[in-house]
Motif scaffolding. Structure first.
Motif, PDB file in Angstrom:
ATOM      1  N   ALA A 155       7.166  -6.224   3.261  1.00 13.82           N
ATOM      2  CA  ALA A 155       7.516  -5.161   4.683  1.00 13.82           C
ATOM      3  C   ALA A 155       8.673  -6.062   5.457  1.00 13.82           C
ATOM      4  CB  ALA A 155       6.285  -5.122   5.492  1.00 13.82           C
ATOM      5  N   GLN A 164       7.895  -0.372   5.610  1.00 13.26           N
ATOM      6  CA  GLN A 164       7.321  -0.791   4.265  1.00 13.26           C
ATOM      7  C   GLN A 164       8.403  -0.306   3.122  1.00 13.26           C
ATOM      8  OE1 GLN A 164       4.132  -1.764   3.098  1.00 13.26           O
ATOM      9  NE2 GLN A 164       5.116  -1.497   1.004  1.00 13.26           N
ATOM     10  N   PRO A 200       6.981  -2.326  12.115  1.00 14.29           N
ATOM     11  CA  PRO A 200       7.206  -2.600  10.590  1.00 14.29           C
ATOM     12  C   PRO A 200       7.672  -1.600   9.868  1.00 14.29           C
ATOM     13  CG  PRO A 200       4.908  -2.074  10.994  1.00 14.29           C
ATOM     14  CD  PRO A 200       5.644  -2.014  12.416  1.00 14.29           C
ATOM     15  N   LEU A 247      13.134   2.109   3.614  1.00 14.92           N
ATOM     16  CA  LEU A 247      11.839   1.844   4.357  1.00 14.92           C
ATOM     17  C   LEU A 247      11.338   2.926   4.947  1.00 14.92           C
ATOM     18  CD1 LEU A 247      13.567  -1.292   6.154  1.00 14.92           C
ATOM     19  CD2 LEU A 247      11.721  -1.403   4.288  1.00 14.92           C
ATOM     20  N   TYR A 287       1.965  -4.904   3.378  1.00 16.60           N
ATOM     21  CA  TYR A 287       3.093  -5.519   3.932  1.00 16.60           C
ATOM     22  C   TYR A 287       3.613  -6.544   2.868  1.00 16.60           C
ATOM     23  CZ  TYR A 287       2.243  -4.009   8.655  1.00 16.60           C
ATOM     24  OH  TYR A 287       1.955  -3.143   9.895  1.00 16.60           O
TER      25      TYR A 287
END
Length: 157
Positions: free
Chosen positions: A48, A66, A64, A80, A40
């Protein structure tokens, strides 16, 4: 009423996420604090982006994504990869996946990300398609084997 907040990437925030993920994924031994920090915070492509949903002070949903470097139609684009998306078992069916996902997408848009990729498991494929307007590309094929790579020249060990 639930509170939605961007994920907290401080040491205390990562500890809270770790405790939550261990509750939701009790057999996932890889979810250490060092792993979450690496995933993260220390990613060379960026930190993140994500949203947490709270009921009072209790974390109940985590969405979340990445940061990844991608090329889309020949052009470099910030992207992402969503992973570790989870809703507390006793809060499932309350629309929290959608709530957290929409918040994460809004944060991603504000930060200049062009797309999100998700590798959903069997339980989350339907919510991705229904609530996140995702396009199903196909199942992720996983193969497990042992030994050397096929055709490997033993002289190059």
């Amino acid at each position: 009423m639930f509170d939605i907040k961007p994920i907290d990437l401080s040491e205390d925030g990562l500890k809270e996420i770790q405790v939550f993920l261990k509750l939701v994924f009790p057999h996932a031994s890889h979810l250490s604090l060092a792993y979450l920090r690496w995933l993260y915070v220390d990613n060379p492509n960026g930190q993140a982006v994500g949203a947490n949903v709270y009921d009072g002070s209790m974390l109940i949903a985590h969405f979340p994504a990445q940061a990844i470097a991608t090329v889309f139609k020949g052009v470099a684009e910030k992207g992402l990869l969503a992973l570790n998306v989870a809703v507390r078992p006793d809060y499932r069916g309350k629309g929290l996946f959608k709530l957290a996902g929409e918040a994460m997408f809004e944060l991603a848009k504000v930060q200049g990300y062009g797309h999100v990729i998700g590798a959903a498991n069997a339980a989350s494929t339907k919510p991705w398609l229904k609530h996140m307007n995702a396009q199903l590309i196909g199942p992720l094929d996983v193969k497990v084997g042992g030994g050397g790579l096929p055709g490997r020249n033993e002289a190059h060990n």
